[in-house]
Scaffold this active site. Sequence first.
Site, PDB file in Angstrom:
ATOM      1  N   GLY A  17       1.070  -1.383  -0.354  1.00 53.50           N
ATOM      2  CA  GLY A  17       0.232  -0.168  -0.105  1.00 53.50           C
ATOM      3  C   GLY A  17       1.524   1.347   0.016  1.00 53.50           C
ATOM      4  CB  SER A  45      -6.797  -0.451   3.182  1.00 60.43           C
ATOM      5  OG  SER A  45      -7.255  -1.222   4.205  1.00 60.43           O
ATOM      6  CB  SER A  46      -3.714   2.827   0.559  1.00 60.14           C
ATOM      7  OG  SER A  46      -2.854   2.670   1.102  1.00 60.14           O
ATOM      8  CB  ALA A  49      -8.212   5.710   0.831  1.00 60.82           C
ATOM      9  CD  GLN A  50     -14.901   6.472  -0.897  1.00 67.68           C
ATOM     10  OE1 GLN A  50     -15.536   7.268  -0.772  1.00 67.68           O
ATOM     11  NE2 GLN A  50     -15.920   5.969  -1.706  1.00 67.68           N
ATOM     12  N   GLY A  52      -8.901  12.321   1.906  1.00 68.14           N
ATOM     13  CA  GLY A  52      -7.801  12.535   1.433  1.00 68.14           C
ATOM     14  C   GLY A  52      -6.813  12.708   2.635  1.00 68.14           C
ATOM     15  CG  HIS A 232     -15.989   5.451   7.057  1.00 66.72           C
ATOM     16  ND1 HIS A 232     -17.758   6.635   7.206  1.00 66.72           N
ATOM     17  CD2 HIS A 232     -15.368   6.850   6.944  1.00 66.72           C
ATOM     18  CE1 HIS A 232     -17.221   7.834   6.388  1.00 66.72           C
ATOM     19  NE2 HIS A 232     -16.132   7.869   6.019  1.00 66.72           N
ATOM     20  CG  HIS A 336     -12.857   2.992   7.662  1.00 67.72           C
ATOM     21  ND1 HIS A 336     -12.645   2.652   6.664  1.00 67.72           N
ATOM     22  CD2 HIS A 336     -12.051   4.868   8.143  1.00 67.72           C
ATOM     23  CE1 HIS A 336     -12.149   3.950   5.804  1.00 67.72           C
ATOM     24  NE2 HIS A 336     -12.047   5.162   6.408  1.00 67.72           N
ATOM     25  CB  SER A 376      -4.780   7.454   8.413  1.00 65.93           C
ATOM     26  OG  SER A 376      -5.975   7.453   7.450  1.00 65.93           O
ATOM     27  CG  LEU A 377      -4.385   8.474   2.894  1.00 64.26           C
ATOM     28  CD1 LEU A 377      -5.424   8.651   1.647  1.00 64.26           C
ATOM     29  CD2 LEU A 377      -3.773   6.875   2.554  1.00 64.26           C
TER      30      LEU A 377
END
Length: 512
Positions: A17, A45-46, A49-50, A52, A232, A336, A376-377
Site C-alpha cells: 500500500g 486499503s490505500s 481510500a476516498q 484525502g 466509519h 474502517h 492516516s494517509l
Amino acid sequence: MSDLRDLAGRPVIIGGGVAGLMTALELAPEPVVLLSAAPLGSGASSALAQGGLAASVGLDDSPARHVADTLAAGDGLCDEAVVKRIVEAAPEAIEKLERLGVVFDRTPGGRLHLGLEAAHGRRRIVHAAGAATGSELMRALMAAVRVTPSITIVEGFEARRLVVEDGAIAGVLAEGRTEHVTLATASVVLATGGVGELFQDTTNPLGCFGQGLALAARAGAELADLEFVQFHPTALDGAQRPMPLISEAVRGEGAVLIDEAGRRFLADLPGAELATRDAVARGVFRHLARGHRVFIDARQCIGQAFASRFPAIEAFCREAGIDPEIQPIPVRPAAHYHMGGVAVDAEGRSSVFGLWACGEVASTGLHGANRLASNSLTEAVVTASWAAKSVGGATAGSRKIPAETTMPARSDPTLARNIVSHAMGILRDGDGLRNAAAAFRPLAAGSSAAADPAVVGLMMVVSALHRKESRGAHCRTDFPLRDVVARRSKVTLGSILETAAELDATPLARSA
C-alpha cells in the site's frame, strides 16, 4: 524450502500500500525487497481510500489548528510530540507526492482544492480525483516504484513468519501459490494495513485481518492500543464486501443523515453530521438498532453536481441502483481503521531489533482513541520517510536462518470474524469480551488456519477488556464513563496469553 539467494541481506518491506511503496521509494537507491501478497494495486486499503490527506495548507489554517483538532479527536490518548511532528511535516509531504506524479484536485485559480471533514475546524483535506484519492496515490507510487531499479518487487507471496534469532530479526518466511521462500534479512518493515476483515461489515479489502500484528506479536514485539477500532458511520448499506464508502467529504459538502421518514435524527448532536466519527457512528448504530433505516441525503446541497464532484461514489451508487442526485443513499457503520498497532518509536522502530512498522499497522501515537479524518494517509507518507531513514542507517546484512523452519498454515479469518464482530463492535461489554477471549484461546494456541487471526482477535478483546472505561472509539456499555487519567495500553503476546489463561479459569469463561 528454497532461498532467494540473490536478495539475501536486503531490507524487506512487507505490504504494497501507500506506506510500503513510500518506504521503498524513500530507501532508494538502497536495494530493497517489496513483498506483496497480492499484485500491486490490489489487496491494499490505500487503493480504496476516498478521504484525502489532511494538511494545513489553507490561508486560514495553521499547524497549531491542525494539532488542536487532532488532539481533540484523539480523546486524551494522542502523543502530542508525535502529533506536532507529523502535522508540521504534512505540507511537505503533499509537495513530495506531487513530485512523484500524484495529481491533486485544484481550484480554477490553481490552488489546491481543500475539503472539509468531520472534526476539522478548517478546510484542509487535499483530495485527488474527487473521492478517489487512494487510487490516484497508488497509481503514481506504483509507477514510481516500477521504474526504480533498487526496488525488487516480489508479488504473490504472503509473509507467514518473521524469523528471530537472539532477539533480532533474521529473515522472513513467505509462501506463494506453488512454493515457499526464505528471505534472509536483518531489517524488516511492516506496512501491512489494518484488521477490517475480522469484521462482518468492513470497508477494508479481503486479506486485511491483522497479519502484520500476528507477525510482530509472534516475533515478541510490543503492541499498543489494540482495542481502538474506528467504525466509519457511512458505508453503503448492501451486500458488497468490502463495503463501498460514502466519503465524509460528502457530508463536508453539506449532505445530512436522515431516516426513512426524512427526519434528520442527529441534528441535536454537537457538530451534527460532522461530529467526530465515533459519535456519528454510535448515533447511526443506535438509530438502526431501533428499527430505522439511515440514509445520506445530498440532493439539496450537491444534487446534479454529484457525478462531477464525486465520480467514484456516483459510479458505485448507480451500480447498486441508486441515483445520488435524486435519491438518498442507504448507509450503515462499518469497521474502517485500526488506531492500535505495533508500538513504534519516533523512527518507526519496534521493540524487536531489526523490525520497523509504518502506516495503519503501526501505533505511533498520532491517532489516540479516535483518528481524525484523513490523518492516516498523511501519517503513512510522513512516517515512511522516518522509517526509511532509520532502516538506511542501520547495519545491513543478514543473519543465519535455522535449518529447520516450519511454514504455518495459510490463514483463514472466518472463525475469528464471527467472534470479533459480536464482541468488538461499536458497543461492547465485559461478558461478551470474556466469552470472546475464551473462544479465541484454544484457536490461538493451535496451528490451524484460524491461529493467526485468533491471535490478533485475542489481543484485541483482552485489550478491550482491560480498558474499563469508554473513550473515543472504545465504548463499554458496562463502563460508560471516561476515566480521569488517560492511559495507553501496551501488551505482548506473552502477556495476553497469560491473561487469557486466567480468564479461562473463571466460571463465566468456562460456561461460555
